[in-house]
Motif scaffolding. Structure first.
Motif, PDB file in Angstrom:
ATOM      1  N   TYR A  46       0.763  -1.181   0.104  1.00  0.00           N
ATOM      2  CA  TYR A  46      -0.012   0.022  -0.040  1.00  0.00           C
ATOM      3  C   TYR A  46       0.719   1.263   0.070  1.00  0.00           C
ATOM      4  O   TYR A  46       0.635   2.118  -0.824  1.00  0.00           O
ATOM      5  CB  TYR A  46      -0.838  -0.038   1.111  1.00  0.00           C
ATOM      6  N   PHE A  94       0.856   3.978  -2.770  1.00  0.00           N
ATOM      7  CA  PHE A  94       0.525   5.296  -2.374  1.00  0.00           C
ATOM      8  C   PHE A  94       1.630   6.402  -2.788  1.00  0.00           C
ATOM      9  O   PHE A  94       1.271   7.495  -3.371  1.00  0.00           O
ATOM     10  CB  PHE A  94       0.273   5.413  -0.844  1.00  0.00           C
ATOM     11  N   MET A 103      -7.569   4.774  -3.409  1.00  0.00           N
ATOM     12  CA  MET A 103      -6.501   3.816  -3.402  1.00  0.00           C
ATOM     13  C   MET A 103      -7.075   2.327  -3.513  1.00  0.00           C
ATOM     14  O   MET A 103      -6.782   1.584  -4.369  1.00  0.00           O
ATOM     15  CB  MET A 103      -5.428   3.739  -2.419  1.00  0.00           C
TER      16      MET A 103
END
Ligand SMILES: [Zn+2]
Ligand SMILES: [Zn+2]
Ligand SMILES: [Zn+2]
Length: 253
Positions: free
Chosen positions: A81, A85, A178
């Motif tokens: 993640y 990101f 996301m």
């Protein structure tokens, strides 16, 4: 599930012929633990030695100690993640907060309440004799004139600062973005990394033969014998005990 079956799933997942959900369903529905398989037992037999590789003891039974454990799915996800990101930040595809959204949020706070001028919290005490008249219970600030802040009497909360509101709305929007955009891909990579970790674990390349005592100390006390004298107990990250350090061995390698 044997290694061939796992690698078949891995291959299909790599080619995106399976979804992460299908792949993990196949892998985790298997109730046979790796150490229950014949392949595991055979491999263990060939690797295990007659004496402890830590303290040199030959008093059996010996155990095959795993010095490396695969990261969890959650740990993989966290790392992936963050990576995605940062990529989204660089390409500036992340959504931001609009004035409209801040106004919307603030519309829940229609009343006013007295608060501390320093930290803007409403937990303040009015004092009978002392001056300044007010004292904040949270930050100890003393003052005569409280600050009026927006308040929601139904929820019994004071409105957060505009900075905080913007930060929390942005955080929520970006997380949603996301997961909506990259969720499938991030989870697929996490399952693939999970399979890699599992394969490394069952390969037993990060194992050593330990006596029962050394295995117990390692697992339960996070201790091992000094790499040099093989006697004094030291923490896992160290190389030599105090005495051996004085003889010129480094504390860490
Ligand atoms: Zn030992
Ligand atoms: Zn305060
Ligand atoms: Zn030593």
């Amino acid at each position: 599930m044997d290694i061939q079956e796992i690698e078949k799933i891995e291959e299909a997942l790599r080619k995106r012929e399976l979804t992460y959900a299908e792949a993990s369903e196949k892998i985790y529905s298997s109730t046979t633990k790796p150490w229950q398989t014949a392949a595991w037992k055979k491999k263990r037999e060939t690797l295990i030695k007659d004496c402890c590789e830590q303290c040199g003891s030959t008093k059996g039974p010996m155990v095959l100690q795993h010095l490396w454990h695969p990261p969890t799915y959650k740990e993989h996800i966290r790392e992936i993640y963050d990576h995605f990101f940062i990529k989204a930040q660089i390409t500036s595809s992340l959504p931001g907060v609009t004035d409209e959204e801040v106004k919307d949020f603030m519309s829940e706070f229609t009343e006013q309440k007295e608060a501390c001028p320093s930290c803007e919290r409403s937990s303040i005490n009015k004092r009978k004799t002392m001056t300044p008249i007010y004292r904040c219970k949270k930050c100890d600030h003393e003052f005569d004139v409280p600050k009026m802040v927006a308040y929601n009497s139904r929820l019994k909360v004071v409105a957060p600062s505009i900075e905080k509101i913007k930060k929390s709305i942005t955080y929520k929007k970006q997380r949603e973005f996301m997961w909506n955009t990259y969720g499938e891909e991030m989870r697929t990579i996490a399952v693939l990394k999970g399979i890699e970790g599992h394969k490394r674990y069952i390969s037993m390349k990060d194992t050593k033969t330990y006596c029962k005592r050394c295995a117990f100390l390692w697992d339960r006390k996070r201790l091992k014998v000094c790499d040099v004298c093989k006697e004094t107990l030291i923490s896992l990250s160290m190389h030599a005990c105090d005495v051996c350090q004085k003889e010129g061995h480094p504390e860490f390698l």
